[in-house]
Design a protein around this motif. Structure first.
Motif, PDB file in Angstrom:
ATOM      1  N   ILE A 193       0.831  -1.208   0.000  1.00 33.34           N
ATOM      2  CA  ILE A 193       0.000   0.000   0.000  1.00 33.34           C
ATOM      3  C   ILE A 193       0.861   1.253   0.000  1.00 33.34           C
ATOM      4  N   PHE A 194       1.788   1.309   0.928  1.00 32.49           N
ATOM      5  CA  PHE A 194       2.562   2.535   1.085  1.00 32.49           C
ATOM      6  C   PHE A 194       3.674   2.658   0.052  1.00 32.49           C
ATOM      7  N   GLY A 195       4.192   1.543  -0.402  1.00 31.26           N
ATOM      8  CA  GLY A 195       5.185   1.611  -1.466  1.00 31.26           C
ATOM      9  C   GLY A 195       4.599   2.157  -2.758  1.00 31.26           C
ATOM     10  N   VAL A 196       3.411   1.683  -3.111  1.00 30.84           N
ATOM     11  CA  VAL A 196       2.770   2.134  -4.340  1.00 30.84           C
ATOM     12  C   VAL A 196       2.296   3.578  -4.205  1.00 30.84           C
ATOM     13  N   ALA A 197       1.777   3.943  -3.025  1.00 35.66           N
ATOM     14  CA  ALA A 197       1.352   5.332  -2.823  1.00 35.66           C
ATOM     15  C   ALA A 197       2.524   6.285  -3.006  1.00 35.66           C
ATOM     16  N   THR A 198       3.687   5.900  -2.505  1.00 35.11           N
ATOM     17  CA  THR A 198       4.880   6.707  -2.689  1.00 35.11           C
ATOM     18  C   THR A 198       5.247   6.807  -4.165  1.00 35.11           C
ATOM     19  N   SER A 199       5.139   5.679  -4.877  1.00 33.60           N
ATOM     20  CA  SER A 199       5.433   5.679  -6.305  1.00 33.60           C
ATOM     21  C   SER A 199       4.476   6.588  -7.069  1.00 33.60           C
ATOM     22  N   LEU A 200       3.211   6.599  -6.672  1.00 33.77           N
ATOM     23  CA  LEU A 200       2.245   7.488  -7.314  1.00 33.77           C
ATOM     24  C   LEU A 200       2.658   8.946  -7.139  1.00 33.77           C
ATOM     25  N   GLY A 201       3.117   9.274  -5.929  1.00 37.70           N
ATOM     26  CA  GLY A 201       3.563  10.644  -5.686  1.00 37.70           C
ATOM     27  C   GLY A 201       4.777  11.005  -6.516  1.00 37.70           C
ATOM     28  N   LEU A 202       5.752  10.076  -6.592  1.00 34.11           N
ATOM     29  CA  LEU A 202       6.960  10.322  -7.382  1.00 34.11           C
ATOM     30  C   LEU A 202       6.634  10.413  -8.869  1.00 34.11           C
ATOM     31  N   GLY A 203       5.741   9.524  -9.328  1.00 36.67           N
ATOM     32  CA  GLY A 203       5.360   9.550 -10.735  1.00 36.67           C
ATOM     33  C   GLY A 203       4.659  10.836 -11.109  1.00 36.67           C
ATOM     34  N   ALA A 204       3.771  11.303 -10.231  1.00 36.23           N
ATOM     35  CA  ALA A 204       3.074  12.560 -10.485  1.00 36.23           C
ATOM     36  C   ALA A 204       4.068  13.720 -10.539  1.00 36.23           C
ATOM     37  N   SER A 205       5.066  13.681  -9.663  1.00 29.02           N
ATOM     38  CA  SER A 205       6.081  14.734  -9.651  1.00 29.02           C
ATOM     39  C   SER A 205       6.873  14.755 -10.950  1.00 29.02           C
ATOM     40  N   GLN A 206       7.213  13.549 -11.475  1.00 27.98           N
ATOM     41  CA  GLN A 206       8.022  13.521 -12.698  1.00 27.98           C
ATOM     42  C   GLN A 206       7.199  13.901 -13.926  1.00 27.98           C
ATOM     43  N   ILE A 207       5.949  13.478 -13.981  1.00 26.19           N
ATOM     44  CA  ILE A 207       5.097  13.899 -15.106  1.00 26.19           C
ATOM     45  C   ILE A 207       4.924  15.413 -15.075  1.00 26.19           C
ATOM     46  N   GLY A 208       4.702  15.954 -13.866  1.00 23.18           N
ATOM     47  CA  GLY A 208       4.603  17.408 -13.729  1.00 23.18           C
ATOM     48  C   GLY A 208       5.878  18.107 -14.148  1.00 23.18           C
ATOM     49  N   GLY A 209       7.033  17.504 -13.803  1.00 24.37           N
ATOM     50  CA  GLY A 209       8.317  18.078 -14.197  1.00 24.37           C
ATOM     51  C   GLY A 209       8.488  18.085 -15.707  1.00 24.37           C
ATOM     52  N   GLY A 210       8.029  17.001 -16.359  1.00 23.72           N
ATOM     53  CA  GLY A 210       8.125  16.951 -17.816  1.00 23.72           C
ATOM     54  C   GLY A 210       7.219  17.964 -18.492  1.00 23.72           C
ATOM     55  N   LEU A 211       5.998  18.108 -17.972  1.00 22.56           N
ATOM     56  CA  LEU A 211       5.060  19.082 -18.536  1.00 22.56           C
ATOM     57  C   LEU A 211       5.587  20.507 -18.387  1.00 22.56           C
ATOM     58  N   SER A 212       6.254  20.780 -17.261  1.00 20.25           N
ATOM     59  CA  SER A 212       6.795  22.124 -17.058  1.00 20.25           C
ATOM     60  C   SER A 212       7.948  22.417 -18.010  1.00 20.25           C
ATOM     61  N   PHE A 213       8.608  21.343 -18.513  1.00 21.28           N
ATOM     62  CA  PHE A 213       9.708  21.513 -19.456  1.00 21.28           C
ATOM     63  C   PHE A 213       9.214  21.859 -20.860  1.00 21.28           C
ATOM     64  N   ILE A 214       8.026  21.355 -21.214  1.00 22.73           N
ATOM     65  CA  ILE A 214       7.546  21.564 -22.580  1.00 22.73           C
ATOM     66  C   ILE A 214       6.395  22.565 -22.665  1.00 22.73           C
ATOM     67  N   SER A 215       6.003  23.134 -21.529  1.00 23.38           N
ATOM     68  CA  SER A 215       4.892  24.084 -21.538  1.00 23.38           C
ATOM     69  C   SER A 215       5.075  25.071 -20.386  1.00 23.38           C
ATOM     70  N   ASN A 216       4.090  25.911 -20.194  1.00 21.85           N
ATOM     71  CA  ASN A 216       4.118  26.882 -19.099  1.00 21.85           C
ATOM     72  C   ASN A 216       3.416  26.362 -17.846  1.00 21.85           C
ATOM     73  N   ILE A 217       3.081  25.073 -17.831  1.00 24.04           N
ATOM     74  CA  ILE A 217       2.411  24.483 -16.670  1.00 24.04           C
ATOM     75  C   ILE A 217       3.394  24.408 -15.508  1.00 24.04           C
ATOM     76  N   GLU A 218       2.992  24.914 -14.382  1.00 26.99           N
ATOM     77  CA  GLU A 218       3.857  24.907 -13.198  1.00 26.99           C
ATOM     78  C   GLU A 218       3.717  23.581 -12.464  1.00 26.99           C
ATOM     79  N   ASN A 219       4.835  23.013 -12.077  1.00 26.16           N
ATOM     80  CA  ASN A 219       4.827  21.722 -11.382  1.00 26.16           C
ATOM     81  C   ASN A 219       4.566  21.928  -9.892  1.00 26.16           C
ATOM     82  N   ASN A 220       3.331  22.326  -9.557  1.00 29.37           N
ATOM     83  CA  ASN A 220       2.967  22.566  -8.158  1.00 29.37           C
ATOM     84  C   ASN A 220       2.040  21.459  -7.651  1.00 29.37           C
ATOM     85  N   LEU A 221       1.565  21.612  -6.419  1.00 30.81           N
ATOM     86  CA  LEU A 221       0.731  20.584  -5.803  1.00 30.81           C
ATOM     87  C   LEU A 221      -0.569  20.361  -6.560  1.00 30.81           C
ATOM     88  N   MET A 222      -1.174  21.416  -7.058  1.00 31.32           N
ATOM     89  CA  MET A 222      -2.427  21.263  -7.789  1.00 31.32           C
ATOM     90  C   MET A 222      -2.215  20.482  -9.080  1.00 31.32           C
TER      91      MET A 222
END
Length: 505
Positions: A193-222
């Motif tokens: 449970i907790f391993g996968v939840a952590t992975s979800l958080g890390l994955g969301a962070s990296q997808i957000g980081g990629g989107l911020s690289f190719i667009s003006n989307i800010e990689n914030n909590l929202m």
């Protein structure tokens, strides 16, 4: 929901308590779990090193042992999935999103902060790739081999429930159905449970980081929250369709995208350097494997701290993940011989991981050494890959492919986890009810969201690692139980063969 076992409710309550603690007071959760982690890695680093080395030795032994001919199922049963699909599914569940996340980031970190010697030199670059390959090579897959083989063997050959506690039947007999067995299964579910939840958080962070690289989307909590919501909907649709459709198709898509990403980076990047460094890294890895497998560097405080912070941390982290990955690999491996299974799980993913780090880590290090794309070591971890790809021709195209790959790995891991959690909390059902899987899907997404907004992601990641200590002991005992079962069944097979020969004569 009427088919769930007591493990479901116990795990659900424990998860709720931890989430409430993390949401209410992430600072205290971080403090206490951090103390526990420091105590375990500082005082039992040697235990993790020896334990994982035993898993490697045991796995290699099985390849050459007489037990290798035994089948994970009945003697005439054939594999349920073809080899390519099987490899795609076990690789996606066991390593996918981690490789994408760390492919450039880990070698760059070792390059800037090597275990020994001067930083940011050619020698540091060589060690960086060697240790990244070591951390994601056969040691990791040996952990998964042990647990997956035990579950698959007892489930498909001995018709036992597909839960981890069932693998202890040769040692405990009917007592596996009592409190001890339930404790084993709860620890496994808790870690998942907790391993996968952590992975979800890390994955969301990296997808957000990629989107911020190719667009003006800010990689914030929202942004991360929206990503988690979208991915949750997608993996729940996949989970609803079943393992034969959703996970199978997504896993095949993962391999296609992964190969496309590697091919683009290899062709557009420093191709000759990548192939040269891959060959050199494999040689250095094999040459130094025994020393790295047992090294704790007690006479060098700096080196010892590095080993605890990376190697011991990784071994504990992968042991904590092993109930999830092992159960899933077991589920898709019916019909294969033990020798075929061990070679497939141990060697193929390890070789792919080594090449992955040569391509992405090698490209990153080449850019730093040549000065063509400096500053990569200063980027946040989740942006290291995109910073590397930005320095290549058609960087924007490769970045889009990388984001798609992270997304499909993201969905596959979460989808696989809902299946495994469903299986482990319905007494090993190979087809848990959709209501059970979707319940775990909601719980995983809720935990990841709460942690991101409360700042407790690192604390819960640490809590998962702490759970690896008791589970490492469980895995060692699992080897003893499996060997006992293999010896018994091999003797039966030999007796049957002798009987047939005697009758025919």
């Amino acid at each position: 929901m009427n088919k769930v076992s007591p493990v479901f409710w116990i795990s659900l309550v424990l998860a709720a308590i931890f989430v409430a603690w993390g949401a209410w007071s992430p600072e205290t959760l971080s403090t206490y779990s951090g103390v526990a982690q420091s105590f375990l890695t500082g005082n039992f680093g040697w235990f993790y090193q020896l334990t994982v080395a035993i898993f490697v030795i045991f796995s290699i032994y099985l390849i050459f042992s007489p037990y290798g001919k035994l089948r994970l199922g009945q003697p005439d049963e054939k594999p349920e999935y073809n080899t390519i699909t099987w490899f795609a599914m076990l690789f996606s569940a066991g390593m996918g999103i981690g490789l994408v996340f760390w492919g450039s980031a880990e070698p760059l970190s070792h390059f800037a902060n090597p275990p020994t010697g001067d930083a940011e030199t050619a020698e540091a670059a060589k060690k960086a790739l060697r240790y990244a390959t070591f951390h994601w090579g056969i040691h990791v897959w040996a952990i998964y081999t042990v647990i997956a083989l035990a579950i698959a063997y007892f489930k498909f050959r001995r018709k036992a429930p597909g839960v981890i506690s069932a693998t202890f039947q040769p040692l405990l007999g009917d007592r596996v159905n009592g409190p001890f067995g339930k404790t084993i299964d709860v620890i496994a579910v808790f870690a998942t449970i907790f391993g996968v939840a952590t992975s979800l958080g890390l994955g969301a962070s990296q997808i957000g980081g990629g989107l911020s690289f190719i667009s003006n989307i800010e990689n914030n909590l929202m942004t991360k929250f929206i990503i988690i919501v979208i991915v949750t909907i997608l993996f729940m649709i996949s989970a609803w369709s079943g393992i034969g459709k959703g996970i199978k198709y997504l896993s095949n898509a993962n391999i296609v995208l992964a190969v496309a990403l590697i091919a683009l980076t290899l062709v557009l990047g420093p191709t000759v350097f990548i192939m040269d460094i891959f060959s050199s890294t494999i040689g250095g890895y094999i040459q130094n494997l025994p020393r790295m497998s047992f090294q704790m560097a007690p006479l060098s405080e700096q080196h010892n701290e590095w080993i605890q912070g990376w190697t011991v941390f990784y071994w504990a982290w992968f042991i904590a993940w092993s109930p999830f990955v092992g159960t899933f690999i077991a589920r898709v491996s019916k019909g294969r011989t033990i020798r075929e299974f061990v070679m497939g799980v141990l060697i193929l993913p390890s070789a792919f991981s080594a090449f992955w780090f040569a391509v992405f880590g090698g490209t990153s290090l080449k850019q730093e050494l040549d000065g063509t794309n400096t500053g990569l070591t200063d980027l946040p971890t989740e942006q290291a890959l995109f910073g590397t790809l930005e320095g290549l021709p058609l960087g924007i195209v490769i970045t889009v492919v990388a984001i798609l790959l992270i997304s499909t790995f993201f969905i596959t891991s979460a989808d696989s986890a809902t299946f495994v959690l469903g299986m482990q909390t319905t007494n090993g059902s190979l087809n848990p009810a959709n209501s059970v899987k979707l319940t775990w899907g909601v719980i995983q997404a809720a935990i990841a969201t709460v942690l991101l907004f409360s700042g407790g992601l690192n604390a819960l990641q640490t809590a998962s690692i702490v759970s690896a200590f008791p589970f490492a002991i469980i895995l060692l005992l699992m080897i003893v139980s499996l060997l006992k079962a293999l010896k018994q069944d091999a003797a039966k097979v030999e007796k049957q063969q002798n009987s047939k020969q005697h009758t025919s004569a």
